[in-house]
Write an enzyme that holds these catalytic residues in place. Sequence first.
Site, mmCIF file in Angstrom:
data_model
loop_
_atom_site.group_PDB
_atom_site.id
_atom_site.type_symbol
_atom_site.label_atom_id
_atom_site.label_comp_id
_atom_site.label_asym_id
_atom_site.label_seq_id
_atom_site.Cartn_x
_atom_site.Cartn_y
_atom_site.Cartn_z
ATOM 1 N N PRO A 51 0.845 -1.198 0.000
ATOM 2 C CA PRO A 51 0.000 0.000 0.000
ATOM 3 C C PRO A 51 0.876 1.243 0.000
ATOM 4 O O PRO A 51 1.753 1.392 0.846
ATOM 5 C CB PRO A 51 -0.787 -0.131 1.313
ATOM 6 C CG PRO A 51 0.087 -0.969 2.198
ATOM 7 C CD PRO A 51 0.818 -1.910 1.292
ATOM 8 N N CYS A 91 3.660 2.903 8.789
ATOM 9 C CA CYS A 91 3.939 4.167 8.109
ATOM 10 C C CYS A 91 4.843 5.050 8.963
ATOM 11 O O CYS A 91 4.541 5.318 10.131
ATOM 12 C CB CYS A 91 2.640 4.906 7.814
ATOM 13 S SG CYS A 91 2.892 6.486 6.959
ATOM 14 N N LYS A 148 0.446 -4.832 8.994
ATOM 15 C CA LYS A 148 1.719 -4.417 8.412
ATOM 16 C C LYS A 148 2.429 -3.540 9.436
ATOM 17 O O LYS A 148 1.851 -2.576 9.950
ATOM 18 C CB LYS A 148 1.523 -3.644 7.106
ATOM 19 C CG LYS A 148 2.832 -3.324 6.386
ATOM 20 C CD LYS A 148 2.573 -2.693 5.007
ATOM 21 C CE LYS A 148 3.883 -2.586 4.213
ATOM 22 N NZ LYS A 148 4.856 -1.657 4.784
ATOM 23 N N ASN A 157 9.094 -7.465 3.483
ATOM 24 C CA ASN A 157 8.994 -6.216 2.741
ATOM 25 C C ASN A 157 10.257 -5.390 2.965
ATOM 26 O O ASN A 157 10.812 -5.380 4.059
ATOM 27 C CB ASN A 157 7.753 -5.442 3.215
ATOM 28 C CG ASN A 157 7.587 -4.090 2.543
ATOM 29 O OD1 ASN A 157 7.261 -3.111 3.197
ATOM 30 N ND2 ASN A 157 7.789 -4.013 1.252
#
Length: 387
Positions: A51, A135, A174, A235
């Site tokens: 995302p 984030c 995440k 990731n």
Amino acid sequence: MTRDFFHVSKIVIEKAIQYRIASPPSRSPIAEKIRMQIGAHVLRNNLVVAPMAGVTDRPFRQLCKKFGAGLAVSEMVASNSLLWGSEKTRRRANHDGEVDPIAVQIAGADPQMMANAARYNVDQGAQIIDINMGCPAKKVCNAMAGSSLLRDEPLVGRILEAVVNASSVPVTLKFRTGWDTTSKNALTVARIAEESGIRMLTLHGRTRACGFSGHAEYDTIREVKRNTRLPVVANGDIGTPQEAKYVLGYTGADGVMIGRAAQGRPWIFREIEHFLATGETLPSPLVTEIHEVLIEHLEDLHGFYGREKGVKIARKHISWYTKGLAGSANFRHRMNQIDNCEDQIAAVDGFFSLMTQTTRHLQYVDIEESIGDAPAHEQTECKEAVA
């Protein structure tokens, strides 16, 4: 069957890990490939689109899935209900015509608001809810959301439990390895997630303080995978088929998530899927194919955002598609001066038509520039550049 196969089968049965190994079609040279499963959703493969705000809109997600991504997660949607009526949020909640499963990421710091956001997005068509605790952006962390939540483990637990209990669909998480290198707590967060009913973990191999500097480290991802029953997606700095294979092998992760390397290069999922299945590297795409892909992408963006905004949004995608290609610097500069759909498409037609006169396949002058920041497999720690 080999001993390794029985070993994997035993782990699947005992630990109920959410993936399965699919046998190749008969007479096919394609090797066995892993398919992940999240709840009732069996994915095409173990390749996930990260995302990314301002990037993973519906047109981009659809394109990545077309090129082989097993899952594409939406741009994050704020948990604040006051924002749900905004044009931006309505657009992010638009999944018309999107290939299943539809995964939506939500962000926030209040358990009840996050639960409400999960319900809202499920009502809008979400089939998987992903929680953002990764984030590193200052405006997100300043609101005590994103990766700032990693500093408050009890709150992490309350949010995860609230969202899982409120959702009729699988919930995934995440996150990053920790707030900074002195307070890495990915193992603890993974345990909390497992106890809360989370169905899959995606771990970025950097702390919040790292931002996107330095190189992602995969040791923490490997340790998390060794200590959880949940599927784990790795990731960070995966930009080539070879890097995807390396990270999967090194960490033991069930899948990989691709972010920046897919910008302007959505066919990377086709390349990785083929390499993991056969060990062979696909040739660069035909110029004519990518010309057609880009035109369709632009038309989709113009239709999705409207003509005026669509042209502006499309500029960055054109820049990503052409970055690293011979003669593209002047072209990209000229593209920023174009303010209508027809001229934008005509300019792209001209650029690629000229390219077909000299080459059949895409040829990058600077391959590293063309795929963005996709460093090699160094395990060096990042510089903590973010306050």
